[in-house]
Design a protein around this motif. Structure first.
Motif, PDB file in Angstrom:
ATOM      1  N   THR A 118       1.058  -1.157   0.028  1.00 17.48           N
ATOM      2  CA  THR A 118       0.203  -0.075  -0.042  1.00 17.48           C
ATOM      3  C   THR A 118       0.842   1.436   0.116  1.00 17.48           C
ATOM      4  O   THR A 118       2.025   1.407   0.296  1.00 17.48           O
ATOM      5  CB  THR A 118      -1.047  -0.057   1.116  1.00 17.48           C
ATOM      6  N   GLU A 222      -4.669   3.840   0.502  1.00 20.88           N
ATOM      7  CA  GLU A 222      -5.225   3.825  -0.587  1.00 20.88           C
ATOM      8  C   GLU A 222      -4.589   4.419  -1.508  1.00 20.88           C
ATOM      9  O   GLU A 222      -4.145   3.779  -2.899  1.00 20.88           O
ATOM     10  CB  GLU A 222      -6.770   4.143  -0.731  1.00 20.88           C
ATOM     11  N   ASN A 223      -3.788   5.655  -1.240  1.00 18.51           N
ATOM     12  CA  ASN A 223      -3.475   6.465  -2.348  1.00 18.51           C
ATOM     13  C   ASN A 223      -2.206   7.331  -1.807  1.00 18.51           C
ATOM     14  O   ASN A 223      -2.102   7.535  -0.627  1.00 18.51           O
ATOM     15  CB  ASN A 223      -4.436   7.548  -2.730  1.00 18.51           C
ATOM     16  N   SER A 225      -0.907  11.367  -2.224  1.00 17.85           N
ATOM     17  CA  SER A 225      -1.418  12.557  -2.507  1.00 17.85           C
ATOM     18  C   SER A 225      -0.250  13.498  -2.743  1.00 17.85           C
ATOM     19  O   SER A 225       0.693  13.450  -1.862  1.00 17.85           O
ATOM     20  CB  SER A 225      -2.368  13.252  -1.668  1.00 17.85           C
TER      21      SER A 225
END
Length: 231
Positions: A118, A222-223, A225
């Motif tokens: 992740t 999740e991501n 940025s």
């Protein structure tokens, strides 16, 4: 009556641990277990040599695979040479250790055969940046849709304090040499890194041009940025 038997037992235990750490097989087994126990990776070593108490380590090849998945390694290292500190390994970082390699390949993919860590897990690898780093060449290879390769060479880096890491490198873009200066400052909460402050400059001496990049990269489960400015 209790003190001296206890002291004797502690002395025997310390002597046994010292002898065990001097055993290359024991030390390699301990490191392999540690990677498996404290990360989601599997470690493969080719022709390793290790003396933890003496502070020396080398291997012809090192490969790190995502556990329980098939596919290529996430990271491969060739001609590895290091001066590890036992205290660093106990603290699960390399803040006082020196690392060198002739080549490093970092492979990323979104194919079903390989489950990449992740974003927040990727970010935790910042803690493993060493006191000093020297790499001959590094290739970041992405195979998400089209194969993409980004090469770096003559990489030299060093820690500046507990959370900052400075690095210089060279690259080629469409035949023009590039000089790269990069500084990373880890952002963390009480338990882990949550982001990195980035400051970078890329100079193309032949065309007398330069690009600077500054800002932050944050991560969650999740991501990633990005809040970056390019000048």
């Amino acid at each position: 009556r209790i003190f001296f038997p206890t002291l004797a037992l502690l002395s025997i235990a310390l002597l046994s641990l010292t002898m065990a750490l001097r055993s290359e097989l024991f030390a390699l087994t301990l490191i392999t277990w540690g990677v498996d126990r404290f990360s989601s990776l599997t470690l493969e070593l080719v022709n390793p040599k290790l003396d933890l108490l003496g502070g020396s380590a080398s291997a012809d090849q090192i490969h790190l695979y995502q556990s329980d998945t098939a596919g290529p390694p996430l990271v491969s290292v060739l001609d590895f040479d290091a001066s590890p500190r036992l205290g660093d390994l106990l603290k699960r970082n390399l803040s006082s250790s020196q690392l060198a390699a002739s080549a490093v390949m970092i492979y990323t993919t979104d194919t079903e055969s390989t489950e990449s860590p992740t974003p927040i897990a990727w970010l935790q690898y910042v803690r493993w940046l060493p006191s000093h780093l020297a790499i001959g060449t590094m290739h970041v290879i992405s195979n998400d849709e089209d194969v993409w390769v980004f090469p770096l060479k003559n990489i030299v880096g060093a820690r500046v304090g507990p959370r900052r890491f400075d690095l210089t490198a060279a690259a080629d873009y469409e035949g023009e040499p590039l000089e790269i200066d990069l500084s990373l400052l880890g952002i963390r909460n009480e338990t882990r890194f949550t982001g990195v402050q980035v400051s970078a400059e890329v100079v193309a001496p032949v065309s007398s041009s330069a690009v600077t990049l500054s800002g932050e990269v944050q991560a969650n489960q999740e991501n990633f940025s990005y809040d970056l400015a390019v000048d």
